[in-house]
Every structure is written in structure tokens, then in C-alpha cells.
Design an enzyme around this catalytic site. Sequence first.
Site, short mmCIF file in Angstrom:
data_model
loop_
_atom_site.label_atom_id
_atom_site.label_comp_id
_atom_site.label_asym_id
_atom_site.label_seq_id
_atom_site.Cartn_x
_atom_site.Cartn_y
_atom_site.Cartn_z
N ARG A 33 -1.18 -0.48 -8.21
CA ARG A 33 -3.00 -0.76 -8.40
C ARG A 33 -3.24 1.17 -8.12
NH1 ARG A 33 -3.91 -1.16 -2.23
NH2 ARG A 33 -3.60 -3.57 -2.80
N ARG A 80 -12.07 6.93 5.59
CA ARG A 80 -13.43 6.18 4.90
C ARG A 80 -13.86 7.18 5.01
NH1 ARG A 80 -9.94 3.25 4.09
NH2 ARG A 80 -9.93 4.68 1.92
N VAL A 127 -4.59 4.26 -7.16
CA VAL A 127 -6.01 4.60 -6.78
C VAL A 127 -5.84 6.93 -6.79
CG1 VAL A 127 -5.81 3.05 -4.65
CG2 VAL A 127 -4.12 5.14 -4.69
N GLN A 155 -0.72 6.61 -6.63
CA GLN A 155 -1.56 7.89 -5.63
C GLN A 155 -2.15 9.26 -6.45
OE1 GLN A 155 0.45 8.82 -2.26
NE2 GLN A 155 -0.65 7.62 -1.06
N ASP A 203 1.05 -1.19 0.02
CA ASP A 203 0.06 0.48 0.53
C ASP A 203 1.11 1.22 -0.11
OD1 ASP A 203 -2.42 -1.70 0.03
OD2 ASP A 203 -3.04 -1.06 2.07
P1 FDA Z 1 -14.07 8.92 -5.21
O1 FDA Z 1 -13.35 9.17 -3.80
O2 FDA Z 1 -14.12 10.36 -6.47
O3 FDA Z 1 -15.54 8.14 -4.72
C1 FDA Z 1 -16.28 8.18 -5.80
C2 FDA Z 1 -17.71 7.41 -5.39
O4 FDA Z 1 -17.36 6.08 -4.97
C3 FDA Z 1 -18.32 8.31 -4.57
O5 FDA Z 1 -18.92 8.90 -5.09
C4 FDA Z 1 -19.15 7.41 -4.09
O6 FDA Z 1 -20.72 6.65 -4.30
C5 FDA Z 1 -18.20 6.19 -2.86
N1 FDA Z 1 -17.39 6.47 -2.18
C6 FDA Z 1 -15.93 6.56 -2.50
N2 FDA Z 1 -15.43 6.33 -1.02
C7 FDA Z 1 -16.43 6.23 -0.34
C8 FDA Z 1 -16.57 5.62 1.03
N3 FDA Z 1 -15.70 6.10 2.08
N4 FDA Z 1 -18.37 5.50 1.35
C9 FDA Z 1 -18.86 5.88 0.51
N5 FDA Z 1 -19.04 5.55 -0.62
C10 FDA Z 1 -17.78 5.26 -1.04
N6 FDA Z 1 -5.52 4.73 -0.29
C11 FDA Z 1 -3.69 4.85 -0.92
O7 FDA Z 1 -3.66 6.29 -0.66
N7 FDA Z 1 -3.03 4.02 -0.55
C12 FDA Z 1 -3.56 3.53 -1.01
O8 FDA Z 1 -2.71 2.01 -1.37
C13 FDA Z 1 -5.02 2.97 -0.98
N8 FDA Z 1 -5.25 1.77 -1.01
C14 FDA Z 1 -6.69 1.12 -1.89
C15 FDA Z 1 -6.95 0.03 -2.06
C16 FDA Z 1 -7.87 -0.28 -3.03
C17 FDA Z 1 -8.69 -1.18 -3.37
C18 FDA Z 1 -9.16 0.40 -2.87
C19 FDA Z 1 -10.22 0.52 -3.93
C20 FDA Z 1 -8.79 2.24 -2.78
C21 FDA Z 1 -8.02 2.21 -1.77
N9 FDA Z 1 -6.69 3.35 -1.34
C22 FDA Z 1 -5.91 3.38 -1.63
C23 FDA Z 1 -8.12 5.05 -1.40
C24 FDA Z 1 -8.31 5.96 -2.56
O9 FDA Z 1 -6.97 6.49 -2.24
C25 FDA Z 1 -9.81 6.15 -1.64
O10 FDA Z 1 -9.24 7.60 -1.10
C26 FDA Z 1 -10.61 5.63 -2.52
O11 FDA Z 1 -11.49 4.79 -2.82
C27 FDA Z 1 -11.94 6.84 -2.48
O12 FDA Z 1 -11.84 7.39 -4.13
P2 FDA Z 1 -12.84 6.83 -5.28
O13 FDA Z 1 -11.47 6.90 -6.59
O14 FDA Z 1 -13.51 6.03 -4.93
O15 FDA Z 1 -12.81 7.90 -5.84
#
Ligand code: FDA
Length: 312
Positions: free
Chosen positions: A189, A294, A191, A168, A138
Amino acid sequence: MQSFDRIYRSTILGVAGNKTVENLVRSRAWSVAQRFVAGEQLADAVRAVEELERRGIHGILDLLGEMVTSEQEANTFTENILAIFDAMEGRELPIYVSIKLSQIGQDITLPGGENLGLRNARRILARARALNAFVALDMEDHPRVDITLEQFRTLATEFPGTVGTVLQAYLYRTEADRKALDDLKPNLRIVKGAYLEPETVAYPSKTDVDMNYRRLVYAHLKAGNYTCVASHDERIIEDVKLFAEKSGIPRSQFEFQLLYGIRRDLQQKLADEGYTVRAYIPYGRDWYAYFSRRIAERPANVSFVLRGMLKG
Ligand code: FDA
């Protein structure tokens, strides 16, 4: 000008850093945290993997814990991570584990100069390789990016095909980092980024982060590398599908990764469409920092937490 998302995130993560708030949330919000965390025990997480597998979704096991400062604690985390492989061995399911290098001693230098995180990562990867398992490192907050990428390079050279890492999209530096890793043909990955970062290192605007996210995924796919598209952003997911189709990139070159308990409908839809989908399954007692991130991602989650805490 700061965006609403950024102000919201910095407020929540700022409040989350307060010890009184932490104690209150720890004592009252476990029932709410269970939406995002599979349980406190490894057995809970293994059960979650099996349930997801029945629905055609693979699991990524993540023992919660980070920023460990004692050698003993880092070694205990390492033993507990090794126990994941023991628990999964013989189940005939893919074994995929995510670790944080700060959890296993990245901040600790042993007498003689060896980095404890690197030493423990080697133990974990040796076990993973023997079981044909995969380990993702991560990515944490920005001061750790250099050392994490450097350690990833070392480990990817020693354990090719067994280890990947995370980039990131919110960091300005990330495209340069991606290019610099290209010689390794790395499994990455991508993110958006979950930490509170200053504008000196990270895009303050969500539009820029989203744009950079797409750019990184497309570039990594175009370079012929395996790409884990880790996002719940449906527009991005649809765009990646289209991009792959138009560019003749096979589905075997990428997968979608989402977090346990978030957008379960989307996870199922993607799996039903025939894409490889993996859900990141956190478990363990150290759920507070993960849980705070989260909550900081989505304003609606605050009322969900407050309602849960009032119910007790
Ligand atoms: P965005 O935040 O724009 O959300 C898009 C939509 O997704 C929202 O409108 C909502 O519907 C849904 N959603 C997103 N987050 C939600 C939540 N908490 N509760 C409910 N709904 C939600 N980060 C990092 O810094 N280091 C890492 O190693 C990782 N590893 C990682 C692994 C995996 C498998 C995932 C999916 C994510 C990570 N992350 C991470 C976290 C990542 O950086 C990011 O903070 C989250 O994925 C939220 O961003 P989205 O891309 O979902 O988009």
C-alpha cells in the site's frame, strides 16, 4: 522554507499531544470523530463493512490502538484482532484486516529474546491464512520503519500471499526500501505518510511528496507487483488510471484504498467505474491518535471539530 501544510500539521499534532487537549477532545468530540471512525465496537465495524459491500466497496477492518508498552495489553489487542476473523467467518465477504505491529507488542522483547509483536503477528496470520484472509501491516513513525520492514520480510516469507505492508512517500528512503523488497513481489500500500517527521528523514514540501508518490506507484506497478493506491488525491488517482491504461497494466494488478468517511463520493465513483475499491474502517475506543492525524491532514477539519465540540 517550511510549507504551510507542514506548519499546519506540526501545530495540530503538537497541540494534540497535550494531555489537557486530549481529555477535552476525548470528552467532547466523539460525535465528530464518528465521521472517521465506524464506532467503538467490532459489531459497528462489521455493519460498516456490510453497508459498503452493498455499494460495491470492500472494507479493511482496523482495530484502533498503537504504541502499546505492556505485554498484557498487546496480548489483549491480539485477541481482539483474532475476534475480527471470528466475526467475519461465514459471511462470504472478503476478510481484510490492517494491524499496527506496535499495537501487538513490537516494542516488547520476551525473556529468551523473542519479539512479542512478531509472535502475535504469526498468530494473526495463521488465522488469516486459514480463512483465506489478508492482513496489511500499517507503517508507523520513522523509527519503526526498519523493524517493520524486517518483520514484514519474515512474515511474507512464512505466509506468502497473506500479508502486505505500507510504504510512505514522504520518506526519502522509501524508493530504496521498495527496491529492496522487490524479490518478495510484495503487495504494498503506497501512502503519502501521516506522522510528523523531521526534515532530516522526510520531504518537507508537499510537491515533493506528491511527486515521489507517483514515482513509487508507477515503479511498483511496472515491476509487476500488486499495488494499493491509498490516497484521496484525485489528481494522483487520475494519473494512476492513465498510467495503467497506457502501460497495459490490468486493473486486477491494483486497487484504490481510501479512509472511511473521507471522499465517499470518490469512493463510489471509482467503484462504479469498475475499479477495486477498499475503505479502511477504523473502530474501537482508542480513536484519539487516529482522529488527530485526520484533523492534521486538512485545515478545514479544525473548524468542523470546533463546531462539533461547541454543539457538545
Ligand atoms: P492529501 O493529504 O494531499 O489530500 C488530498 C485530498 O484528499 C484533500 O485535498 C482532501 O480533499 C482529501 N483529504 C485528505 N485527507 C483528508 C482528511 N483527513 N479529511 C478530509 N479530507 C481529506 N499513513 C501512514 O503513515 N501509515 C499507514 O499505514 C497509512 N495507512 C493508510 C491507509 C489508507 C487506506 C489510506 C487512504 C491512508 C493511509 N495513511 C497511512 C494516511 C496517508 O498517509 C495520508 O495521511 C492520508 O491518506 C492523506 O493523504 P492523501 O493521499 O489523501 O493526500
